[in-house]
Design a protein around this motif. Structure first.
Motif, mmCIF file in Angstrom:
data_model
loop_
_atom_site.group_PDB
_atom_site.id
_atom_site.type_symbol
_atom_site.label_atom_id
_atom_site.label_comp_id
_atom_site.label_asym_id
_atom_site.label_seq_id
_atom_site.Cartn_x
_atom_site.Cartn_y
_atom_site.Cartn_z
ATOM 1 N N PHE B 160 -26.480 40.473 -26.530
ATOM 2 C CA PHE B 160 -25.807 39.172 -26.423
ATOM 3 C C PHE B 160 -26.659 38.037 -26.995
ATOM 4 O O PHE B 160 -26.475 36.882 -26.630
ATOM 5 C CB PHE B 160 -25.469 38.879 -24.956
ATOM 6 C CG PHE B 160 -24.539 39.881 -24.346
ATOM 7 C CD1 PHE B 160 -23.218 39.959 -24.764
ATOM 8 C CD2 PHE B 160 -24.983 40.769 -23.380
ATOM 9 C CE1 PHE B 160 -22.356 40.893 -24.220
ATOM 10 C CE2 PHE B 160 -24.122 41.712 -22.824
ATOM 11 C CZ PHE B 160 -22.807 41.769 -23.244
ATOM 12 N N ARG B 161 -27.582 38.385 -27.895
ATOM 13 C CA ARG B 161 -28.557 37.375 -28.332
ATOM 14 C C ARG B 161 -27.899 36.165 -28.987
ATOM 15 O O ARG B 161 -28.342 35.041 -28.782
ATOM 16 C CB ARG B 161 -29.583 38.005 -29.268
ATOM 17 C CG ARG B 161 -29.049 38.511 -30.575
ATOM 18 C CD ARG B 161 -30.101 39.299 -31.340
ATOM 19 N NE ARG B 161 -29.610 39.769 -32.622
ATOM 20 C CZ ARG B 161 -28.803 40.803 -32.789
ATOM 21 N NH1 ARG B 161 -28.399 41.487 -31.743
ATOM 22 N NH2 ARG B 161 -28.397 41.174 -33.986
ATOM 23 N N ARG B 162 -26.828 36.397 -29.747
ATOM 24 C CA ARG B 162 -26.235 35.262 -30.458
ATOM 25 C C ARG B 162 -25.592 34.284 -29.482
ATOM 26 O O ARG B 162 -25.750 33.072 -29.599
ATOM 27 C CB ARG B 162 -25.214 35.756 -31.479
ATOM 28 C CG ARG B 162 -25.868 36.569 -32.585
ATOM 29 C CD ARG B 162 -24.967 36.744 -33.779
ATOM 30 N NE ARG B 162 -25.641 37.557 -34.774
ATOM 31 C CZ ARG B 162 -25.381 38.834 -34.999
ATOM 32 N NH1 ARG B 162 -24.454 39.453 -34.297
ATOM 33 N NH2 ARG B 162 -26.033 39.503 -35.913
ATOM 34 N N ARG B 163 -24.864 34.815 -28.518
ATOM 35 C CA ARG B 163 -24.227 33.931 -27.541
ATOM 36 C C ARG B 163 -25.285 33.187 -26.723
ATOM 37 O O ARG B 163 -25.158 31.989 -26.448
ATOM 38 C CB ARG B 163 -23.325 34.741 -26.606
ATOM 39 C CG ARG B 163 -22.029 35.206 -27.242
ATOM 40 C CD ARG B 163 -21.363 36.226 -26.340
ATOM 41 N NE ARG B 163 -20.008 36.555 -26.720
ATOM 42 C CZ ARG B 163 -19.677 37.425 -27.669
ATOM 43 N NH1 ARG B 163 -20.631 38.021 -28.366
ATOM 44 N NH2 ARG B 163 -18.419 37.685 -27.937
ATOM 45 N N LEU B 165 -28.434 32.486 -27.524
ATOM 46 C CA LEU B 165 -29.164 31.499 -28.309
ATOM 47 C C LEU B 165 -28.282 30.300 -28.647
ATOM 48 O O LEU B 165 -28.754 29.168 -28.685
ATOM 49 C CB LEU B 165 -29.720 32.141 -29.590
ATOM 50 C CG LEU B 165 -30.815 33.186 -29.344
ATOM 51 C CD1 LEU B 165 -31.256 33.829 -30.657
ATOM 52 C CD2 LEU B 165 -32.021 32.583 -28.648
ATOM 53 N N LEU B 166 -26.989 30.547 -28.864
ATOM 54 C CA LEU B 166 -26.076 29.426 -29.124
ATOM 55 C C LEU B 166 -25.969 28.533 -27.895
ATOM 56 O O LEU B 166 -26.031 27.303 -28.003
ATOM 57 C CB LEU B 166 -24.687 29.944 -29.526
ATOM 58 C CG LEU B 166 -23.661 28.853 -29.821
ATOM 59 C CD1 LEU B 166 -24.075 28.037 -31.041
ATOM 60 C CD2 LEU B 166 -22.276 29.431 -30.038
#
Lengths: 225, 279
Positions: B160-163, B165-166
């Motif tokens: 879930f890194r993108r969510r 970090l966003l």
């Protein structure tokens, strides 16, 4: 998108009262007015970031792409322009699709659309103000919106870049029928492009023509569409 | 010098695991401009450990129920860390409020830890060992627990890194785009909390904070993208753990202090080299 009998503000501090505002699909609305007049509050209320104090908000099926002020998009670690778009686009994407190569192609297409593909691999923190703005615009396109909300997209960039951004938005508005609402202090780049100029000041919001808008004089009654 | 027998040591694998995975969690803190969280949270975990020893000394049943000190320390660390993180995650949109609260939490945790240990010799020795990162006596249970919790946190953080970090870098954009910010802040708190709680109970607050922050800051000076930054941070963490272990092993120095001092030296050297060659 429609606000009816809306009161806008923060925690009981009302900034705009009894506002009726309608933005139709395909409109290009420039929102101006003095500092502290409530421009950003209005944009954030339209986007849903700030809840209404009173009244109703109907987004009418609009899906928003949001471009915040540049200062809000500083990232303390190294990140490329492409990764900025990739992070933004993944917000609503099902988890398995974030691994697909075709999504990556779409992100590159968004950067190309905003003439920012040349610096896709560059560090976002090392880009100029205008370049950053194009990357942020590409990110907002990557969520596949039908309306763009921009908070001071021309702030801190030179006049030539302001014109480039204005033309870019005009093209999106014309070719993709993208609804655009933006807050700005620089009106000239949007002369001949915007369909409506909305002046927000003294607790009121009024649609004006460009001449009245730039000198701050009202010549039309309170807001409509 | 090239004696590799340290590779058979459980404490080396614990330090290596920390060096590999903590930077993944540490970048959440740096990206969210919450390095203070990385400082305060291990201290909260330590206060939880101290609380369990304090309760055991007073004969509280639920504190004496744990069969050994290591299990008691795990329970104590998790008892305070997770609720504290979830509470701190909620007002994140106001940065000033968060920093103020973090300073308050840090001071409260340090003072309460010291007070609870003031008349508890067993707890004091255990906490002092943790504070210096003396890993040499790490138990099988402890290293298995550490591996499972770090492994799970790693899988979630990467998936879930993108969510995540966003949500950390641009909460306004994330909200308008439809991301449920509160949900992701709570998930982030659970990931960070489980790593910090288990790590502090196993290797102590100094090593935990060191591995969370030092690799992330060190490689930020030369990495060009999020992806390369993460890879280099993990490499930096493992190299620091290995070199620190070798130095500690050969010169009979406390492991945790050696690893963190080496990490600080690495950070300073990288910054100096960049200042010299990238003028």
């Amino acid at each position: 998108m429609e606000l009816q009998q809306a009161s806008l503000g923060y925690r009981g501090n009302t900034v705009l009262e009894n506002l009726d505002l309608k933005i139709a699909a395909g409109d290009f609305v420039v929102i101006g007015g003095p500092n502290g007049g409530g421009k950003s509050t209005l944009l954030k209320t339209i986007s849903g970031l700030i809840p209404l104090l009173k009244g109703t908000r109907d987004v009418g099926g609009m899906k928003f792409g949001y471009v915040p002020q540049q200062a809000a998009s500083d990232v303390p670690l190294p990140i490329t322009a492409f990764e900025i778009v990739e992070l933004g686009a993944s917000a609503l994407l099902p988890l398995h699709r974030t691994f697909f190569r075709m999504e990556r192609a779409f992100y590159l297409e968004c950067l190309r659309e905003c003439q920012a593909d040349a610096y896709a691999k560059k560090n976002f923190g090392e880009l100029s103000g205008g370049q950053r703005q194009r990357v942020l615009l590409a990110r907002s396109l990557a969520v596949r919106p039908n309306a763009l909300l921009l908070d001071e997209p021309t702030a801190g960039v030179d006049h030539a870049t302001q014109l480039v951004i204005a033309r870019l938005l005009a093209r999106l508005n014309r070719e993709q029928r993208m609804t655009v609402a933006l807050v700005t202090h620089e009106f000239e780049p949007f002369r001949g492009i915007a369909s409506h100029f909305l002046r927000v000041a003294d607790g009121r919001a009024q649609f004006l023509d460009i001449a009245a808008f730039t000198n701050g004089t009202a010549n039309t009654p309170n807001v409509g569409s | 010098m090239w004696d590799l027998s340290f590779l058979q040591s459980k404490s080396y694998w614990a330090a290596g695991l920390m060096g590999l995975i903590c930077p993944v969690i540490g970048r959440h803190m740096v990206m969210g401009r919450a390095i203070m969280l990385g400082l305060a949270l291990p201290q909260v975990s330590l206060a939880g450990v101290a609380f369990m020893f304090f309760g055991a000394a007073l004969g509280w049943g639920w504190c004496t129920a744990f069969k050994d000190d290591a299990t008691r320390a795990f329970a104590g660390a998790m008892l305070l860390t997770l609720p504290a993180l979830v509470l701190l995650a909620l007002p994140r949109r106001s940065v000033k409020l968060s920093e103020g609260w973090l300073a308050f939490v840090f001071l409260a945790a340090v003072s309460l830890t010291n007070l609870m240990l003031s008349s508890n010799a067993v707890g004091e020795v255990y906490i002092e060992d943790l504070f210096h990162g003396r890993l040499l006596l790490i138990s099988d249970t402890a290293i298995i627990t550490l591996a499972i919790s770090l492994g799970c946190a790693f899988v979630f953080a990467m998936a879930f890194r993108r969510r995540i970090l966003l949500a950390l870098t641009d909460p306004d954009f994330a909200t308008v785009s439809g991301l449920k910010l509160t949900r992701w802040n709570v998930i982030l708190a659970l990931i960070n909390g489980s790593v910090v709680g288990v790590s502090v109970a196993t290797v102590g607050p100094l090593v935990t904070f060191g591995f969370l922050i030092l690799p992330v800051l060190a490689v930020a000076t030369f990495a060009r993208s999020l992806r390369t930054h993460l890879i280099w941070a993990m490499v930096f963490g493992v190299i620091t753990a290995t070199a620190g272990f070798v130095i500690s092993y050969h010169y009979d120095l406390p492991l945790g202090d050696s690893v963190v001092a080496l990490g600080c030296a690495g950070l300073a050297i990288i910054h100096a080299l960049r200042a010299i060659f990238c003028r």
